[in-house]
Design a protein around this motif. Sequence first.
Motif, PDB file in Angstrom:
ATOM      1  N   ALA A  23      64.698  -0.019 -39.615  1.00  0.00           N
ATOM      2  CA  ALA A  23      65.354   0.368 -37.968  1.00  0.00           C
ATOM      3  C   ALA A  23      65.253   1.475 -38.045  1.00  0.00           C
ATOM      4  N   ALA A  24      65.601   2.628 -38.535  1.00  0.00           N
ATOM      5  CA  ALA A  24      66.194   3.527 -38.452  1.00  0.00           C
ATOM      6  C   ALA A  24      65.098   4.887 -38.608  1.00  0.00           C
ATOM      7  N   VAL A  25      63.778   4.419 -38.378  1.00  0.00           N
ATOM      8  CA  VAL A  25      62.818   5.145 -38.761  1.00  0.00           C
ATOM      9  C   VAL A  25      61.942   5.478 -37.093  1.00  0.00           C
ATOM     10  N   PRO A  26      61.945   6.632 -36.666  1.00  0.00           N
ATOM     11  CA  PRO A  26      62.224   6.823 -34.942  1.00  0.00           C
ATOM     12  C   PRO A  26      60.987   6.082 -34.870  1.00  0.00           C
ATOM     13  N   GLY A  27      60.881   5.799 -33.509  1.00  0.00           N
ATOM     14  CA  GLY A  27      59.801   4.308 -32.904  1.00  0.00           C
ATOM     15  C   GLY A  27      59.675   3.429 -33.406  1.00  0.00           C
ATOM     16  N   VAL A  28      60.058   2.393 -34.320  1.00  0.00           N
ATOM     17  CA  VAL A  28      60.833   1.178 -34.845  1.00  0.00           C
ATOM     18  C   VAL A  28      61.897   0.537 -33.049  1.00  0.00           C
ATOM     19  N   LEU A  29      61.052  -0.249 -33.023  1.00  0.00           N
ATOM     20  CA  LEU A  29      62.504  -1.129 -32.234  1.00  0.00           C
ATOM     21  C   LEU A  29      62.818  -2.523 -32.746  1.00  0.00           C
ATOM     22  N   SER A  30      62.457  -3.536 -33.323  1.00  0.00           N
ATOM     23  CA  SER A  30      62.988  -4.779 -34.384  1.00  0.00           C
ATOM     24  C   SER A  30      62.203  -4.453 -34.968  1.00  0.00           C
ATOM     25  N   VAL A  31      63.184  -5.151 -36.111  1.00  0.00           N
ATOM     26  CA  VAL A  31      62.253  -5.350 -37.679  1.00  0.00           C
ATOM     27  C   VAL A  31      62.563  -6.962 -38.195  1.00  0.00           C
ATOM     28  N   THR A  32      62.011  -7.118 -39.133  1.00  0.00           N
ATOM     29  CA  THR A  32      62.109  -8.668 -39.694  1.00  0.00           C
ATOM     30  C   THR A  32      61.620  -8.808 -41.086  1.00  0.00           C
ATOM     31  N   VAL A  33      62.242  -9.204 -41.961  1.00  0.00           N
ATOM     32  CA  VAL A  33      62.683  -9.022 -43.656  1.00  0.00           C
ATOM     33  C   VAL A  33      62.793 -10.475 -43.677  1.00  0.00           C
ATOM     34  N   ASP A  34      61.195 -11.151 -44.165  1.00  0.00           N
ATOM     35  CA  ASP A  34      60.808 -11.910 -45.333  1.00  0.00           C
ATOM     36  C   ASP A  34      61.764 -12.156 -46.918  1.00  0.00           C
ATOM     37  N   LEU A  35      62.594 -12.029 -47.420  1.00  0.00           N
ATOM     38  CA  LEU A  35      63.486 -11.882 -48.330  1.00  0.00           C
ATOM     39  C   LEU A  35      62.652 -12.822 -49.507  1.00  0.00           C
ATOM     40  N   ALA A  36      62.387 -14.094 -48.800  1.00  0.00           N
ATOM     41  CA  ALA A  36      61.161 -14.611 -49.791  1.00  0.00           C
ATOM     42  C   ALA A  36      59.304 -14.235 -50.378  1.00  0.00           C
ATOM     43  N   SER A  37      59.405 -14.013 -49.335  1.00  0.00           N
ATOM     44  CA  SER A  37      58.011 -13.304 -49.399  1.00  0.00           C
ATOM     45  C   SER A  37      57.580 -12.228 -50.210  1.00  0.00           C
ATOM     46  N   GLY A  38      58.462 -11.319 -49.425  1.00  0.00           N
ATOM     47  CA  GLY A  38      58.929  -9.582 -49.159  1.00  0.00           C
ATOM     48  C   GLY A  38      58.264  -8.664 -48.199  1.00  0.00           C
ATOM     49  N   ARG A  39      57.516  -9.121 -47.172  1.00  0.00           N
ATOM     50  CA  ARG A  39      57.209  -9.099 -46.253  1.00  0.00           C
ATOM     51  C   ARG A  39      57.883  -8.414 -45.545  1.00  0.00           C
ATOM     52  N   VAL A  40      58.214  -7.244 -44.510  1.00  0.00           N
ATOM     53  CA  VAL A  40      58.802  -6.098 -43.754  1.00  0.00           C
ATOM     54  C   VAL A  40      57.537  -6.343 -42.623  1.00  0.00           C
ATOM     55  N   GLU A  41      57.790  -6.773 -41.503  1.00  0.00           N
ATOM     56  CA  GLU A  41      57.072  -6.727 -40.084  1.00  0.00           C
ATOM     57  C   GLU A  41      58.298  -5.877 -38.795  1.00  0.00           C
ATOM     58  N   TRP A  42      57.572  -4.671 -38.488  1.00  0.00           N
ATOM     59  CA  TRP A  42      58.495  -3.685 -36.992  1.00  0.00           C
ATOM     60  C   TRP A  42      57.430  -4.532 -36.167  1.00  0.00           C
ATOM     61  N   THR A  43      57.674  -3.987 -34.698  1.00  0.00           N
ATOM     62  CA  THR A  43      57.151  -3.321 -33.819  1.00  0.00           C
ATOM     63  C   THR A  43      57.994  -2.438 -33.376  1.00  0.00           C
ATOM     64  N   GLU A  44      56.674  -1.475 -32.582  1.00  0.00           N
ATOM     65  CA  GLU A  44      56.818   0.167 -32.038  1.00  0.00           C
ATOM     66  C   GLU A  44      56.782   0.262 -31.128  1.00  0.00           C
ATOM     67  N   SER A  45      57.692   1.341 -30.599  1.00  0.00           N
ATOM     68  CA  SER A  45      57.728   2.053 -29.313  1.00  0.00           C
ATOM     69  C   SER A  45      56.561   2.845 -28.827  1.00  0.00           C
ATOM     70  N   SER A  46      55.917   3.877 -30.270  1.00  0.00           N
ATOM     71  CA  SER A  46      54.907   3.988 -30.359  1.00  0.00           C
ATOM     72  C   SER A  46      54.435   4.706 -31.520  1.00  0.00           C
ATOM     73  N   PRO A  47      53.102   4.667 -31.885  1.00  0.00           N
ATOM     74  CA  PRO A  47      53.079   4.428 -33.632  1.00  0.00           C
ATOM     75  C   PRO A  47      53.863   4.703 -33.978  1.00  0.00           C
ATOM     76  N   VAL A  48      54.593   4.549 -35.720  1.00  0.00           N
ATOM     77  CA  VAL A  48      54.911   4.824 -36.657  1.00  0.00           C
ATOM     78  C   VAL A  48      54.361   5.452 -37.700  1.00  0.00           C
TER      79      VAL A  48
END
Length: 65
Positions: A23-48
């Motif tokens: 979430a601290a990376v510039p351009g990231v709006l929101s973050v979802t972390v799935d502990l079981a699968s290890g998948r991290v997804e995020w939405t961007e305000s601009s390409p990151v």
Amino acid sequence: MPSIIISGMQCEHCRRTVEKAVAAVPGVLSVTVDLASGRVEWTESSPVDLQKIAEAVRTQGFEVK
């Protein structure tokens, strides 16, 4: 939604740590972390740059697959 898979997360503290780091990376709006699968997804305000996301995760001690 862009995503990566990481390894090394074992608990809710790990999940929150990764979530805050991404979430601290510039351009990231929101973050979802799935502990079981290890998948991290995020939405961007601009390409990151994926390398910036990976670096943020690695600095917290987790491995990007």
